[in-house]
Design an enzyme around this catalytic site. Structure first.
Site, PDB file in Angstrom:
ATOM      1  N   HIS A  96      52.180  76.787  75.184  1.00 47.61           N
ATOM      2  CA  HIS A  96      52.640  75.789  74.219  1.00 47.61           C
ATOM      3  C   HIS A  96      53.678  76.515  73.381  1.00 47.61           C
ATOM      4  O   HIS A  96      53.457  77.663  72.975  1.00 47.61           O
ATOM      5  CB  HIS A  96      51.508  75.293  73.317  1.00 47.61           C
ATOM      6  CG  HIS A  96      52.016  74.530  72.128  1.00 47.61           C
ATOM      7  ND1 HIS A  96      52.469  73.232  72.226  1.00 47.61           N
ATOM      8  CD2 HIS A  96      52.186  74.896  70.832  1.00 47.61           C
ATOM      9  CE1 HIS A  96      52.884  72.829  71.034  1.00 47.61           C
ATOM     10  NE2 HIS A  96      52.714  73.820  70.173  1.00 47.61           N
TER      11      HIS A  96
ATOM     12  N   CYS B 294      55.945  69.973  75.241  1.00 42.58           N
ATOM     13  CA  CYS B 294      56.373  70.810  74.108  1.00 42.58           C
ATOM     14  C   CYS B 294      57.460  71.798  74.519  1.00 42.58           C
ATOM     15  O   CYS B 294      58.376  72.084  73.738  1.00 42.58           O
ATOM     16  CB  CYS B 294      55.176  71.557  73.525  1.00 42.58           C
ATOM     17  SG  CYS B 294      54.338  72.609  74.725  1.00 42.58           S
TER      18      CYS B 294
END
Length: 167
Positions: free
Chosen positions: A38, A108
């Site tokens: 992420h 993301c």
């Protein structure tokens, strides 16, 4: 109008697997995967990211994920904060609405790479953006795809900020 100010841009990298990907990937995928990444971009004293809740921001290191596992300096940007927030607003209304989040194709890391490109002219490291296709190229990745596609990642900030640029 540019006033000559320069703003440092950093990439925060979090391993969502907390080290399990590194340990289990050779057995499960037949190849080494260092982490399940992420990412977010830190600039103007805020951490910006995209997930199931859309584009969000918080103070750096204040997402539910805590402190990043690593940080990459992406360089400096001459883009003024107000112009950047206008750009984010246009992305929030089009490309990065919450319902457009997709774990493999529009996540993301896609967001972080696009933001880094806008601010510094460079994208985030390819080992991060290439990970979904690497995982899906394995038999185990194909078998898990239906389950994984139902996952939504929304690392909320814990400081009460629910949008961005609200300081």
């Amino acid at each position: 109008m540019a006033d000559g100010s320069s703003f440092n841009v950093k990439l925060h990298i979090y391993d969502l697997s907390k080290g399990l990907a590194r340990q289990l990937s050779p057995l499960m995928l037949g190849k080494q995967v260092e982490g399940i990444w992420h990412t977010s971009v830190v600039v103007y004293g805020e951490e910006f990211f995209f997930g199931g809740g859309g584009i969000m921001s918080c103070f750096p290191g204040c997402t539910i994920l805590g402190m990043p596992d690593s940080t990459v300096d992406l360089g400096n940007s001459e883009v003024p904060r107000d112009l950047f927030l206008e750009y984010l607003s246009s992305l929030r209304e089009s490309t990065y609405r919450p319902e457009k989040y997709h774990l493999f194709e529009h996540n993301c890391n896609t967001f972080s790479s696009e933001i880094a490109q806008f601010l510094t002219g460079t994208r985030i490291p390819s080992y991060i953006t290439d990970l979904p296709s690497e995982v899906l190229s394995t038999p185990f990745g194909q078998a898990l795809r239906p389950l994984l596609e139902s996952v939504t990642i929304a690392p909320s900030g814990n400081n009460g900020m629910n949008g961005y640029g609200q300081r």
